[in-house]
Motif scaffolding. Structure first.
Motif, PDB file in Angstrom:
ATOM      1  N   THR A  91      -8.108  -9.536  -7.966  1.00  0.00           N
ATOM      2  CA  THR A  91      -9.508  -9.935  -7.894  1.00  0.00           C
ATOM      3  C   THR A  91      -9.876 -10.386  -6.483  1.00  0.00           C
ATOM      4  O   THR A  91      -9.147 -11.155  -5.866  1.00  0.00           O
ATOM      5  CB  THR A  91      -9.785 -11.096  -8.880  1.00  0.00           C
ATOM      6  OG1 THR A  91      -9.239 -10.772 -10.167  1.00  0.00           O
ATOM      7  CG2 THR A  91     -11.267 -11.367  -9.022  1.00  0.00           C
ATOM      8  N   LYS A  92     -11.005  -9.891  -5.989  1.00  0.00           N
ATOM      9  CA  LYS A  92     -11.512 -10.296  -4.678  1.00  0.00           C
ATOM     10  C   LYS A  92     -12.971 -10.708  -4.817  1.00  0.00           C
ATOM     11  O   LYS A  92     -13.665 -10.279  -5.741  1.00  0.00           O
ATOM     12  CB  LYS A  92     -11.369  -9.150  -3.666  1.00  0.00           C
ATOM     13  CG  LYS A  92      -9.930  -8.761  -3.370  1.00  0.00           C
ATOM     14  CD  LYS A  92      -9.853  -7.640  -2.343  1.00  0.00           C
ATOM     15  CE  LYS A  92      -8.408  -7.258  -2.052  1.00  0.00           C
ATOM     16  NZ  LYS A  92      -8.321  -6.169  -1.039  1.00  0.00           N
ATOM     17  N   TYR A  93     -13.408 -11.519  -3.854  1.00  0.00           N
ATOM     18  CA  TYR A  93     -14.768 -12.052  -3.936  1.00  0.00           C
ATOM     19  C   TYR A  93     -15.452 -11.995  -2.578  1.00  0.00           C
ATOM     20  O   TYR A  93     -14.843 -12.284  -1.546  1.00  0.00           O
ATOM     21  CB  TYR A  93     -14.740 -13.501  -4.433  1.00  0.00           C
ATOM     22  CG  TYR A  93     -16.109 -14.092  -4.675  1.00  0.00           C
ATOM     23  CD1 TYR A  93     -16.817 -13.786  -5.840  1.00  0.00           C
ATOM     24  CD2 TYR A  93     -16.699 -14.931  -3.738  1.00  0.00           C
ATOM     25  CE1 TYR A  93     -18.071 -14.307  -6.074  1.00  0.00           C
ATOM     26  CE2 TYR A  93     -17.965 -15.466  -3.961  1.00  0.00           C
ATOM     27  CZ  TYR A  93     -18.648 -15.152  -5.127  1.00  0.00           C
ATOM     28  OH  TYR A  93     -19.900 -15.653  -5.349  1.00  0.00           O
ATOM     29  N   GLY A  94     -16.721 -11.640  -2.612  1.00  0.00           N
ATOM     30  CA  GLY A  94     -17.531 -11.675  -1.403  1.00  0.00           C
ATOM     31  C   GLY A  94     -17.395 -10.434  -0.530  1.00  0.00           C
ATOM     32  O   GLY A  94     -16.516  -9.601  -0.719  1.00  0.00           O
ATOM     33  N   ASP A  95     -18.301 -10.342   0.443  1.00  0.00           N
ATOM     34  CA  ASP A  95     -18.296  -9.200   1.365  1.00  0.00           C
ATOM     35  C   ASP A  95     -17.033  -9.143   2.197  1.00  0.00           C
ATOM     36  O   ASP A  95     -16.670  -8.073   2.708  1.00  0.00           O
ATOM     37  CB  ASP A  95     -19.520  -9.276   2.280  1.00  0.00           C
ATOM     38  CG  ASP A  95     -20.832  -9.149   1.514  1.00  0.00           C
ATOM     39  OD1 ASP A  95     -20.812  -8.577   0.402  1.00  0.00           O
ATOM     40  OD2 ASP A  95     -21.867  -9.620   2.011  1.00  0.00           O
ATOM     41  N   GLN A  96     -16.370 -10.293   2.359  1.00  0.00           N
ATOM     42  CA  GLN A  96     -15.151 -10.336   3.167  1.00  0.00           C
ATOM     43  C   GLN A  96     -13.898  -9.978   2.356  1.00  0.00           C
ATOM     44  O   GLN A  96     -12.815  -9.834   2.919  1.00  0.00           O
ATOM     45  CB  GLN A  96     -14.960 -11.747   3.766  1.00  0.00           C
ATOM     46  CG  GLN A  96     -16.223 -12.407   4.301  1.00  0.00           C
ATOM     47  CD  GLN A  96     -16.854 -11.640   5.440  1.00  0.00           C
ATOM     48  OE1 GLN A  96     -16.171 -10.878   6.128  1.00  0.00           O
ATOM     49  NE2 GLN A  96     -18.156 -11.833   5.650  1.00  0.00           N
ATOM     50  N   GLY A  97     -14.069  -9.848   1.039  1.00  0.00           N
ATOM     51  CA  GLY A  97     -12.926  -9.503   0.192  1.00  0.00           C
ATOM     52  C   GLY A  97     -11.901 -10.612   0.093  1.00  0.00           C
ATOM     53  O   GLY A  97     -10.697 -10.365   0.135  1.00  0.00           O
ATOM     54  N   TRP A  98     -12.362 -11.852  -0.080  1.00  0.00           N
ATOM     55  CA  TRP A  98     -11.432 -12.978  -0.215  1.00  0.00           C
ATOM     56  C   TRP A  98     -10.662 -12.848  -1.521  1.00  0.00           C
ATOM     57  O   TRP A  98     -11.227 -12.562  -2.584  1.00  0.00           O
ATOM     58  CB  TRP A  98     -12.201 -14.295  -0.203  1.00  0.00           C
ATOM     59  CG  TRP A  98     -12.852 -14.587   1.127  1.00  0.00           C
ATOM     60  CD1 TRP A  98     -12.464 -14.146   2.348  1.00  0.00           C
ATOM     61  CD2 TRP A  98     -14.031 -15.365   1.321  1.00  0.00           C
ATOM     62  NE1 TRP A  98     -13.316 -14.610   3.319  1.00  0.00           N
ATOM     63  CE2 TRP A  98     -14.292 -15.364   2.718  1.00  0.00           C
ATOM     64  CE3 TRP A  98     -14.890 -16.064   0.485  1.00  0.00           C
ATOM     65  CZ2 TRP A  98     -15.371 -16.040   3.279  1.00  0.00           C
ATOM     66  CZ3 TRP A  98     -15.965 -16.739   1.039  1.00  0.00           C
ATOM     67  CH2 TRP A  98     -16.197 -16.726   2.420  1.00  0.00           C
ATOM     68  N   ILE A  99      -9.367 -13.068  -1.436  1.00  0.00           N
ATOM     69  CA  ILE A  99      -8.499 -12.911  -2.604  1.00  0.00           C
ATOM     70  C   ILE A  99      -8.604 -14.127  -3.531  1.00  0.00           C
ATOM     71  O   ILE A  99      -8.482 -15.271  -3.089  1.00  0.00           O
ATOM     72  CB  ILE A  99      -7.038 -12.697  -2.166  1.00  0.00           C
ATOM     73  CG1 ILE A  99      -6.925 -11.398  -1.363  1.00  0.00           C
ATOM     74  CG2 ILE A  99      -6.117 -12.651  -3.384  1.00  0.00           C
ATOM     75  CD1 ILE A  99      -5.538 -11.141  -0.807  1.00  0.00           C
ATOM     76  N   LEU A 100      -8.840 -13.855  -4.805  1.00  0.00           N
ATOM     77  CA  LEU A 100      -8.916 -14.894  -5.834  1.00  0.00           C
ATOM     78  C   LEU A 100      -7.690 -14.818  -6.732  1.00  0.00           C
ATOM     79  O   LEU A 100      -6.978 -13.810  -6.747  1.00  0.00           O
ATOM     80  CB  LEU A 100     -10.162 -14.692  -6.699  1.00  0.00           C
ATOM     81  CG  LEU A 100     -11.533 -14.836  -6.054  1.00  0.00           C
ATOM     82  CD1 LEU A 100     -12.611 -14.584  -7.098  1.00  0.00           C
ATOM     83  CD2 LEU A 100     -11.709 -16.209  -5.440  1.00  0.00           C
ATOM     84  N   PRO A 101      -7.428 -15.877  -7.506  1.00  0.00           N
ATOM     85  CA  PRO A 101      -6.387 -15.772  -8.536  1.00  0.00           C
ATOM     86  C   PRO A 101      -6.724 -14.624  -9.480  1.00  0.00           C
ATOM     87  O   PRO A 101      -7.901 -14.349  -9.739  1.00  0.00           O
ATOM     88  CB  PRO A 101      -6.475 -17.130  -9.257  1.00  0.00           C
ATOM     89  CG  PRO A 101      -7.055 -18.068  -8.240  1.00  0.00           C
ATOM     90  CD  PRO A 101      -8.012 -17.236  -7.446  1.00  0.00           C
ATOM     91  N   PRO A 102      -5.725 -13.929 -10.004  1.00  0.00           N
ATOM     92  CA  PRO A 102      -5.983 -12.781 -10.892  1.00  0.00           C
ATOM     93  C   PRO A 102      -6.862 -13.167 -12.079  1.00  0.00           C
ATOM     94  O   PRO A 102      -6.732 -14.254 -12.633  1.00  0.00           O
ATOM     95  CB  PRO A 102      -4.579 -12.371 -11.357  1.00  0.00           C
ATOM     96  CG  PRO A 102      -3.664 -12.905 -10.316  1.00  0.00           C
ATOM     97  CD  PRO A 102      -4.276 -14.174  -9.824  1.00  0.00           C
ATOM     98  N   LEU A 103      -7.738 -12.258 -12.438  1.00  0.00           N
ATOM     99  CA  LEU A 103      -8.617 -12.461 -13.589  1.00  0.00           C
ATOM    100  C   LEU A 103      -8.040 -11.726 -14.787  1.00  0.00           C
ATOM    101  O   LEU A 103      -7.549 -10.606 -14.657  1.00  0.00           O
ATOM    102  CB  LEU A 103     -10.011 -11.927 -13.268  1.00  0.00           C
ATOM    103  CG  LEU A 103     -11.109 -12.157 -14.313  1.00  0.00           C
ATOM    104  CD1 LEU A 103     -11.387 -13.646 -14.465  1.00  0.00           C
ATOM    105  CD2 LEU A 103     -12.373 -11.414 -13.919  1.00  0.00           C
ATOM    106  N   GLN A 104      -8.097 -12.356 -15.944  1.00  0.00           N
ATOM    107  CA  GLN A 104      -7.601 -11.717 -17.160  1.00  0.00           C
ATOM    108  C   GLN A 104      -8.761 -11.109 -17.938  1.00  0.00           C
ATOM    109  O   GLN A 104      -9.707 -11.818 -18.290  1.00  0.00           O
ATOM    110  CB  GLN A 104      -6.847 -12.713 -18.027  1.00  0.00           C
ATOM    111  CG  GLN A 104      -5.497 -13.128 -17.439  1.00  0.00           C
ATOM    112  CD  GLN A 104      -4.658 -13.889 -18.431  1.00  0.00           C
ATOM    113  OE1 GLN A 104      -5.141 -14.757 -19.132  1.00  0.00           O
ATOM    114  NE2 GLN A 104      -3.388 -13.552 -18.520  1.00  0.00           N
ATOM    115  N   ILE A 105      -8.687  -9.801 -18.174  1.00  0.00           N
ATOM    116  CA  ILE A 105      -9.731  -9.120 -18.920  1.00  0.00           C
ATOM    117  C   ILE A 105      -9.092  -8.227 -19.981  1.00  0.00           C
ATOM    118  O   ILE A 105      -7.880  -7.996 -19.960  1.00  0.00           O
ATOM    119  CB  ILE A 105     -10.653  -8.288 -18.007  1.00  0.00           C
ATOM    120  CG1 ILE A 105      -9.850  -7.218 -17.258  1.00  0.00           C
ATOM    121  CG2 ILE A 105     -11.366  -9.179 -17.015  1.00  0.00           C
ATOM    122  CD1 ILE A 105     -10.724  -6.359 -16.374  1.00  0.00           C
TER     123      ILE A 105
END
Length: 238
Positions: free
Chosen positions: A99-113
């Motif tokens: 999982t990444k967030y924002g235009d910069q592609g910041w790495i987030l903790p994995p999302l469970q789906i």
């Protein structure tokens, strides 16, 4: 200073020194924050900076859920750790995705789906890391580990094999037969299983499960399984 998740805001963003979160030691500042608005402020040196107002610290693990549906959230391929799991509240097999967030592609903790959702959205994409029958394999494993139906939570003591072999893809006929049964019926949830019992076949899975049971436990298992199916069908009907 902080940086915005939007590329349209390229300048550093500052926190007011009067904020309860402010610290001269960068190590004491929260890594992730959100803010209400930006105001322009002139420093003693005459420089103009952007100051965040109403700053709140956030846990990056929240963003995956809170930003669901946002263009800022980018979901990647499934990852092996943490391993897939059955979520009783959602009644679904979940897998973790990068999982990444924002235009910069910041790495987030994995999302469970939902694993089935990942497969459906991936289409014919190759090398995904999960296979089409994995939702059924993981559901079956959790069922035999006693994590799906409370009535059979201790059934593992009757088994002649560890349910973990189901997701290790060992070429065993008894694994293939029962996974195929679930796949053909498209059952990877508790509600789906109970509905199938109630509306189509109340003996579903019993024949395939017999090969998983120790010989001296077959009688006990049969009674347990039949009682469980009857109870669940009755609850479904009412």
């Amino acid at each position: 200073a902080y940086f915005s998740c939007r590329s349209a805001i390229s300048e550093p963003l500052f926190m007011d020194r009067k904020s309860v979160l402010f610290s001269r030691d960068p190590r004491q500042l929260p890594e992730w924050v959100c803010y209400d608005s930006l105001i322009r402020k002139t420093t003693k040196k005459g420089d103009t900076i952007s100051m965040m107002t109403n700053v709140t610290p956030i846990d990056p693990s929240w963003l995956g859920t809170l930003a669901d549906g946002s263009q800022l959230l980018m979901l990647g391929d499934p990852i092996n750790i943490p391993q897939p799991m059955y979520d009783a509240d959602k009644d679904a097999v979940l897998c973790s995705v990068s999982t990444k967030y924002g235009d910069q592609g910041w790495i987030l903790p994995p999302l469970q789906i939902e694993m089935k959702k990942v497969l459906q959205e991936s289409g014919s994409k190759q090398n995904l890391g999960i296979m089409q029958d994995d939702p059924y394999r993981w559901f079956l494993r959790n069922l035999l580990e006693g994590k799906v139906l409370s009535e059979v939570k201790n059934v593992s003591t009757m088994l002649n094999d560890d349910p973990a072999i189901i997701t290790r893809r060992k070429p065993l006929s008894k694994v293939g037969l029962i996974v195929s049964a679930l796949s053909n019926a498209d059952i990877d949830s508790k509600d789906g299983l109970i509905k199938y019992w109630a509306e189509k076949d109340d003996k579903f899975l019993f024949r395939q499960l017999k090969s998983w049971i120790k010989k001296d436990k077959i009688s006990d298992f049969k009674k347990l399984w039949i009682d469980t199916v009857k109870k669940r069908i009755k609850e479904h009907e009412y």
